[in-house]
Design a protein around this motif. Structure first.
Motif, PDB file in Angstrom:
ATOM      1  N   ALA A  66       0.841  -1.207   0.000  1.00 40.40           N
ATOM      2  CA  ALA A  66       0.000   0.000   0.000  1.00 40.40           C
ATOM      3  C   ALA A  66       0.873   1.254   0.000  1.00 40.40           C
ATOM      4  O   ALA A  66       0.546   2.251  -0.646  1.00 40.40           O
ATOM      5  N   LYS A  67       2.001   1.170   0.704  1.00 41.40           N
ATOM      6  CA  LYS A  67       2.892   2.343   0.780  1.00 41.40           C
ATOM      7  C   LYS A  67       3.546   2.612  -0.579  1.00 41.40           C
ATOM      8  O   LYS A  67       3.775   3.757  -0.961  1.00 41.40           O
ATOM      9  N   VAL A  68       3.826   1.550  -1.311  1.00 42.98           N
ATOM     10  CA  VAL A  68       4.563   1.682  -2.573  1.00 42.98           C
ATOM     11  C   VAL A  68       3.681   2.154  -3.728  1.00 42.98           C
ATOM     12  O   VAL A  68       4.116   2.895  -4.594  1.00 42.98           O
ATOM     13  N   VAL A  69       2.414   1.706  -3.743  1.00 44.61           N
ATOM     14  CA  VAL A  69       1.593   1.954  -4.939  1.00 44.61           C
ATOM     15  C   VAL A  69       0.960   3.346  -4.952  1.00 44.61           C
ATOM     16  O   VAL A  69       0.566   3.829  -6.022  1.00 44.61           O
ATOM     17  N   ALA A  70       0.866   3.973  -3.797  1.00 45.19           N
ATOM     18  CA  ALA A  70       0.244   5.301  -3.758  1.00 45.19           C
ATOM     19  C   ALA A  70       0.993   6.236  -4.707  1.00 45.19           C
ATOM     20  O   ALA A  70       2.225   6.290  -4.692  1.00 45.19           O
ATOM     21  N   GLY A  71       0.261   6.924  -5.573  1.00 42.06           N
ATOM     22  CA  GLY A  71       0.864   7.864  -6.514  1.00 42.06           C
ATOM     23  C   GLY A  71       1.142   7.253  -7.877  1.00 42.06           C
ATOM     24  O   GLY A  71       1.430   7.973  -8.837  1.00 42.06           O
ATOM     25  N   MET A  72       1.062   5.931  -8.003  1.00 42.41           N
ATOM     26  CA  MET A  72       1.335   5.300  -9.309  1.00 42.41           C
ATOM     27  C   MET A  72       0.083   5.341 -10.190  1.00 42.41           C
ATOM     28  O   MET A  72      -1.033   5.509  -9.692  1.00 42.41           O
ATOM     29  N   ASP A  73       0.284   5.137 -11.501  1.00 44.97           N
ATOM     30  CA  ASP A  73      -0.843   5.136 -12.429  1.00 44.97           C
ATOM     31  C   ASP A  73      -1.469   3.736 -12.450  1.00 44.97           C
ATOM     32  O   ASP A  73      -0.756   2.734 -12.583  1.00 44.97           O
ATOM     33  N   VAL A  74      -2.784   3.667 -12.346  1.00 45.58           N
ATOM     34  CA  VAL A  74      -3.469   2.373 -12.242  1.00 45.58           C
ATOM     35  C   VAL A  74      -3.334   1.541 -13.520  1.00 45.58           C
ATOM     36  O   VAL A  74      -3.492   0.311 -13.490  1.00 45.58           O
ATOM     37  N   PHE A  75      -3.031   2.197 -14.656  1.00 43.86           N
ATOM     38  CA  PHE A  75      -2.853   1.440 -15.899  1.00 43.86           C
ATOM     39  C   PHE A  75      -1.440   0.859 -16.026  1.00 43.86           C
ATOM     40  O   PHE A  75      -1.186   0.033 -16.893  1.00 43.86           O
ATOM     41  N   ASP A  76      -0.529   1.299 -15.139  1.00 50.28           N
ATOM     42  CA  ASP A  76       0.850   0.780 -15.172  1.00 50.28           C
ATOM     43  C   ASP A  76       0.972  -0.500 -14.346  1.00 50.28           C
ATOM     44  O   ASP A  76       1.769  -0.583 -13.399  1.00 50.28           O
ATOM     45  N   THR A  77       0.194  -1.515 -14.678  1.00 53.73           N
ATOM     46  CA  THR A  77       0.170  -2.690 -13.791  1.00 53.73           C
ATOM     47  C   THR A  77       1.534  -3.384 -13.723  1.00 53.73           C
ATOM     48  O   THR A  77       1.890  -3.941 -12.689  1.00 53.73           O
ATOM     49  N   THR A  78       2.297  -3.339 -14.815  1.00 54.70           N
ATOM     50  CA  THR A  78       3.622  -3.977 -14.780  1.00 54.70           C
ATOM     51  C   THR A  78       4.517  -3.239 -13.785  1.00 54.70           C
ATOM     52  O   THR A  78       5.194  -3.859 -12.951  1.00 54.70           O
ATOM     53  N   ALA A  79       4.484  -1.898 -13.861  1.00 52.36           N
ATOM     54  CA  ALA A  79       5.311  -1.108 -12.940  1.00 52.36           C
ATOM     55  C   ALA A  79       4.827  -1.261 -11.494  1.00 52.36           C
ATOM     56  O   ALA A  79       5.636  -1.339 -10.557  1.00 52.36           O
ATOM     57  N   VAL A  80       3.515  -1.336 -11.323  1.00 59.35           N
ATOM     58  CA  VAL A  80       2.966  -1.505  -9.965  1.00 59.35           C
ATOM     59  C   VAL A  80       3.472  -2.833  -9.391  1.00 59.35           C
ATOM     60  O   VAL A  80       3.978  -2.904  -8.260  1.00 59.35           O
ATOM     61  N   GLY A  81       3.377  -3.902 -10.180  1.00 54.42           N
ATOM     62  CA  GLY A  81       3.857  -5.219  -9.730  1.00 54.42           C
ATOM     63  C   GLY A  81       5.343  -5.196  -9.417  1.00 54.42           C
ATOM     64  O   GLY A  81       5.787  -5.726  -8.399  1.00 54.42           O
TER      65      GLY A  81
END
Ligand SMILES: O=C([O-])[C@@H](O)[C@@H](O)[C@H](O)[C@@H](O)C(=O)[O-]
Ligand SMILES: [Mg+2]
Length: 417
Positions: A66-81
């Protein structure tokens, strides 16, 4: 101006829900099972849902995510992972274990994406090849009730006991009557193999021509597995995880008359090569909860196709968000060769999604057509089940410890026979 597709926060909520006394090779299910519900909130207020198996370690990892994903784009699933994976790497060396976290977040991202686009998740996976997904009745040996314990009264259910072939056939009839299932999986590894062989033969007689599978979760030696496989020649569509490890399965597969399936010895990408080289399995039970999410499951299906492995789907005690995700991905996989496993009938009374979308008709679930996963969170149920989690004090699954409360000399032995 804020960017509507940016992730504002990931809300992680552990819950507990009722579970019947289902028996397996590790012991017996406790009265409460655990899951973790995710709400991925975007800047524009869109909320994507996810569901993960519970337990303290998984909860802590999702809180770290949760701490890492805040601020990321929801369509960037590869980057989120990748960001979650990198954050967990120093403390969680196993890629399989990290996969549980990235998978749950990916589903929440896809749900949010679908809601933004007004399209079902199955469209984001390439579209459906079937309108509804077949599931198998998941049969368990079970006690009639959770016995009275520590001042708590006994807790019964409307399934009754199933401790012998007649009880299993009766349970299968109920499953068929209530949900229309047309294939059956028996969770074995509970009683001596001859008793479980008798149960499968009784099912074959009661439901002629309907596909059957048996899964003892590695309760047998190679020799015992070979014996059971011979006894059930012509009766099973596949035999699941009779024995431990890729080498053990390969030894059984050499002369088993039916295909062998697994959700235990091939659970990460690096297991595929040795399993295929040794012809250890012929059916892979995929599970998006640990194979990296829905898109990776779709890719896994392509690998299976390339190497001639048949595809089925694994389940664990779960609720409706997981069922919706399983249904979307199964609908998008052309080479799904077997009906999927589901525990849902055992747990659906406590669901966190509003009723009306996920229904079993003739053993199948219609692929939801609404935006995203197509299911809506029942906030009242979520609050209630979170409170149950907090009040219960249950923090991890312990089938063996719970069994010992009733049979103090119970030992976890794998293989047992
Ligand atoms: O719910 C159970 O007792 C099952 O044994 C489950 O834990 C397994 O993960 C699963 O269903 C399987 O196919 O191995
Ligand atoms: Mg299994």
């Amino acid at each position: 101006m804020s960017d509507p597709t940016r992730i504002k926060e990931l809300i992680v909520t552990p819950i507990a829900f009722r579970d019947p006394p289902l028996l397996n090779s590790n012991g017996v299910h406790e009265p409460l099972a655990l899951r973790i519900i995710l709400q991925l909130v975007l800047e524009d207020g869109t909320v994507g849902l996810g569901e993960s198996p519970g337990g303290v370690a998984r909860l802590e990892r999702l809180e770290a995510a949760a701490k890492v994903v805040a601020g990321m784009d929801v369509f960037d699933t590869t980057a989120v992972g990748a960001a979650i994976d990198a954050a967990l790497l120093p403390t969680v060396p196993s890629s399989h274990e990290r996969g549980w976290t990235t998978s749950a977040v990916e589903v929440a991202c896809l749900d949010a994406q679908g809601k933004l686009l007004g399209r079902p998740v199955s469209d984001l996976l390439g579209g459906t090849v079937r309108d509804s997904v077949p599931f198998a009745a998941y049969l368990f040996y079970k006690w009639a009730e959770h016995p009275a314990l520590d001042g708590r009264a006994a807790v019964g259910d409307d399934w009754g006991a199933a401790l012998d072939p007649a009880g299993i056939v009766e349970q299968a009839r109920l499953m068929q009557e209530r949900y229309g299932f047309r294939s059956f999986k028996l969770k074995g590894g509970v009683f001596p193999p001859d008793e479980e062989i008798a149960a499968i033969k009784a099912l074959a007689e009661a439901f002629p021509g309907q596909p059957l599978r048996l899964d003892p979760n590695t309760a047998w030696t190679v020799e015992t597995s070979r014996y059971v496989a011979r006894e059930l020649d012509g009766v099973l569509e596949y035999l699941e995880d009779p024995t431990k490890g890729i080498e053990g399965m390969a030894a059984v597969a050499k002369d088993a008359p039916m295909p062998l399936g697994t959700n235990m010895c091939v659970i990460a990408w690096e297991h595929l090569r040795p399993a295929i080289e040794q012809n250890a399995i012929q059916v892979l039970l995929t599970d998006h909860h640990y194979w990296g999410g829905l898109r990776r499951t779709r890719e896994l299906a392509a690998v299976c196709e390339a190497f001639g492995l048949a595809l089925s789907m694994h389940s664990n005690s779960h609720l409706g968000i997981s069922l919706a995700a399983m249904t979307h991905v199964a609908a998008a996989i052309p080479n799904l060769d077997h009906s999927c496993d589901t525990h849902y009938p055992w747990n659906s009374a406590d669901d966190v999604v509003l009723p009306g979308v996920l229904e079993f008709r003739d053993g199948e679930v219609k692929v939801p057509t609404g935006p995203g996963l197509g299911v809506e969170l029942d906030h009242e149920a979520l609050d209630r089940l979170h409170r149950l989690y907090l009040d219960s004090g249950v923090r991890s699954r312990d089938d063996t410890g719970y069994m010992r409360r009733f049979q103090p000399d119970y030992e976890l032995r794998l293989p047992r026979w």
